[in-house]
Write an enzyme that holds these catalytic residues in place. Structure first.
Site, PDB file in Angstrom:
ATOM      1  N   ASN A 180      -7.405   9.297   5.701  1.00  0.00           N
ATOM      2  CA  ASN A 180      -7.478   9.333   4.479  1.00  0.00           C
ATOM      3  C   ASN A 180      -8.589   8.672   3.610  1.00  0.00           C
ATOM      4  O   ASN A 180      -9.078   9.147   2.856  1.00  0.00           O
ATOM      5  CB  ASN A 180      -6.117   9.055   4.028  1.00  0.00           C
ATOM      6  N   GLU A 210      -1.297  -1.452  -6.537  1.00  0.00           N
ATOM      7  CA  GLU A 210      -1.704  -0.405  -7.202  1.00  0.00           C
ATOM      8  C   GLU A 210      -0.728   0.965  -7.503  1.00  0.00           C
ATOM      9  O   GLU A 210      -0.949   1.532  -8.468  1.00  0.00           O
ATOM     10  CB  GLU A 210      -3.065   0.149  -6.251  1.00  0.00           C
ATOM     11  N   GLY A 243       2.466   4.584   1.259  1.00  0.00           N
ATOM     12  CA  GLY A 243       2.796   5.333   2.540  1.00  0.00           C
ATOM     13  C   GLY A 243       4.146   4.660   2.865  1.00  0.00           C
ATOM     14  O   GLY A 243       4.852   3.923   2.320  1.00  0.00           O
ATOM     15  N   LYS A 248       3.317   9.039  18.550  1.00  0.00           N
ATOM     16  CA  LYS A 248       3.522  10.224  19.625  1.00  0.00           C
ATOM     17  C   LYS A 248       4.536  10.040  21.039  1.00  0.00           C
ATOM     18  O   LYS A 248       3.776  10.065  21.941  1.00  0.00           O
ATOM     19  CB  LYS A 248       1.797  10.807  20.196  1.00  0.00           C
ATOM     20  N   GLY A 274       0.800  -1.189  -0.092  1.00  0.00           N
ATOM     21  CA  GLY A 274       0.329   0.118   0.023  1.00  0.00           C
ATOM     22  C   GLY A 274       0.820   1.356  -0.074  1.00  0.00           C
ATOM     23  O   GLY A 274       2.061   1.226   0.160  1.00  0.00           O
ATOM     24  N   GLY A 281      -6.951   1.015  -1.388  1.00  0.00           N
ATOM     25  CA  GLY A 281      -7.324  -0.410  -2.045  1.00  0.00           C
ATOM     26  C   GLY A 281      -7.065  -1.406  -0.941  1.00  0.00           C
ATOM     27  O   GLY A 281      -7.076  -2.530  -1.282  1.00  0.00           O
TER      28      GLY A 281
END
Length: 498
Positions: free
Chosen positions: A380, A290, A267, A404, A265, A384
């Site tokens: 977001n 993708e 990112g 964090k 994916g 997919g």
């Protein structure tokens, strides 16, 4: 002018300015724009739509469909201008995200393989206009996409009228890289004839009736560069856990030595993990995904990967300049397809993909939240990941165990929003370790996820939660009064730690 880019001579008379082309847009229209993860997006006409909405007295609000996210701050500019009434199926813009979470823009979060299926079936309304970036128009009037196909082909086919942006900044050598195949309408549909990532089954351009092309705009603007960060220590550990696991699967005869095609994916984490395969013992890898990111070209350049199939090419600034200046070197090892093909469940299931996607958080039973911060606020979109997770042979979700500075645990008792339920998740992996959930009952899953994936800061808290829940019984034990305790504590104090 532009004889090499607009080879159908009669269409050169349709060349006009972006401002003139934007006049074709009317209030209430449904508009489809090219663009998939900041690649191959229309770049000039959308800005003029935003200007019109901002400066003219008449209302101008549209429903905007794309392949996925747009570059060049297009979503921000359209949002600030008040031009977006509805947006689908995916976005990554901060300004638009705030408008969605305020309820100012209606956002429809969809599996990326489904948008044009619904549009083709007339379940999303009639597409009034398509705005498509192209590298060229052929002698027959075919539209040659640029760095993404996404939903562009179906948008152009289904729209009443089409605006084409010819982008001179995109290399003309992209022509021939695409494989445009569109399924027939259901239920009269043949099987999708792809049996390997390298198969080409369609045309090199988008063929539509010439008279549908209402305007051609000349642009000269590169794609926005990817904002993906490079690999770090934690992502290297995640990649290492996965490589070790797949080596084990090969040794047990459950996977071939040459792994099935890989999907990753969009990112930082997924890109970094895929890059990690360059240092693995695996050879002759293939990719059926993708988005083709920097990691794809890391593997191609290292010789680890032999072929890559995707719906878009999204690269960092440095890699973009290098790859596009020598795109012919990759021509025999790349193909770009419509996203309804790259993400098609039939092909994913047939090829037995290893699908690696990113989770915002996962719970102790393997349910994954990919989209909603705190269970309520859209980040977001599902993208997919659902297409691949539901149908892959190995559905992997990766995340760092904490965020964090340790105030947030990515492993929680129960996800407050579930995009991928336990039935579609085979592996959860963090830098702490990997939980193989295949064949495990919920109680076994909980022990594996807590032990292998949770950060030590939260491991005892999760064990205590599971112990108390298990005492109450149930196939999937929960304490409903404490299931979201991590999230409510964070909302109250700014930390999931007590």
């Amino acid at each position: 002018m532009y004889e090499d880019r607009i080879r159908y001579a009669a269409l050169r008379g349709k060349i006009t300015s972006a401002a003139a082309a934007a006049q074709l847009v009317r209030d209430g229209m449904i508009v489809g724009m090219s663009g998939f993860t900041r690649a191959g997006d229309a770049k000039a006409v959308p800005l003029e739509i935003a200007r019109r909405a901002r400066e003219e007295n008449e209302p101008l609000r549209i429903t905007l469909m794309t392949g996925a996210s747009l570059g060049h701050d297009t979503d921000r500019l359209l949002t600030e201008a008040g031009a977006l009434a509805r947006r689908l199926p995916f976005q990554v813009d901060t300004t638009l995200r705030r408008a969605i979470n305020r309820g100012d823009v209606m956002f429809v979060d969809q599996h990326l393989s489904e948008t044009v299926e619904l549009l083709r079936a007339n379940r999303l309304g009639k597409l009034d206009l398509a705005i498509i970036e192209a590298a060229a128009i052929t002698e027959t009037g075919g539209i040659v996409p640029t760095t993404s196909v996404g939903n562009s082909a179906s948008f152009a086919i289904l729209a009443e009228r089409v605006i084409v942006e010819i982008n001179l900044a995109q290399p003309a050598a992209l022509e021939g890289l695409h494989d445009i195949w569109i399924p027939e309408r259901r239920p009269q549909r043949d099987p999708l004839p792809i049996v390997g990532p390298h198969d080409r089954i369609g045309a090199a351009s988008i063929e539509i009736p010439i008279d549908k092309i209402a305007a051609i705009v000349i642009t000269n603007t590169p794609d926005s560069a990817s904002t993906v960060l490079p690999a770090d220590h934690d992502t290297a550990l995640i990649a290492g856990h996965l490589i070790e696991f797949f080596q084990h699967e090969v040794s047990r005869g459950r996977l071939p030595k040459q792994l099935p095609p890989l999907q990753a994916g969009i990112g930082t984490i997924a890109n970094a993990v895929l890059s990690g395969f360059a240092a693995s013992p695996f050879e002759a890898l293939t990719i059926y995904s993708e988005v083709l990111q920097d990691s794809t070209f890391d593997l191609l350049d290292s010789g680890k990967a032999m072929f890559a199939s995707g719906a878009s090419i999204t690269l960092s600034a440095q890699r973009q300049e290098k790859v596009f200046s020598e795109i012919e070197r990759y021509r025999d090892r790349l193909v770009l397809r419509p996203q309804e093909v790259s993400n098609h469940p039939e092909v994913i299931r047939r090829l037995g993909l290893i699908a690696i996607n990113t989770a915002l958080e996962a719970d102790i039973y393997g349910n994954v939240n990919s989209t909603h911060v705190g269970g309520t606020h859209m980040m977001n979109g599902i993208g997919g990941s659902g297409d691949f997770a539901r149908n892959a042979a190995y559905a992997v979700f990766a995340t760092k165990s904490v965020a964090k500075d340790g105030r947030i645990s990515s492993i929680v008792p129960m996800v407050p929003h579930c995009d991928h339920n336990e039935h579609d998740v085979d592996i959860v992996v963090t830098e702490r370790g990997l939980a193989n959930l295949t064949g495990l009952a919920p109680r076994e899953r909980a022990m594996s996820v807590i032990q292998n994936c949770a950060h030590p800061l939260y491991r005892d808290l999760l064990r205590d939660y599971y112990r108390d829940a298990a005492a109450l019984g149930g196939h999937t034990p929960h304490r409903l009064d404490q299931a979201f305790s991590f999230h409510t504590r964070f909302a109250a104090t700014g930390s999931m730690l007590p």
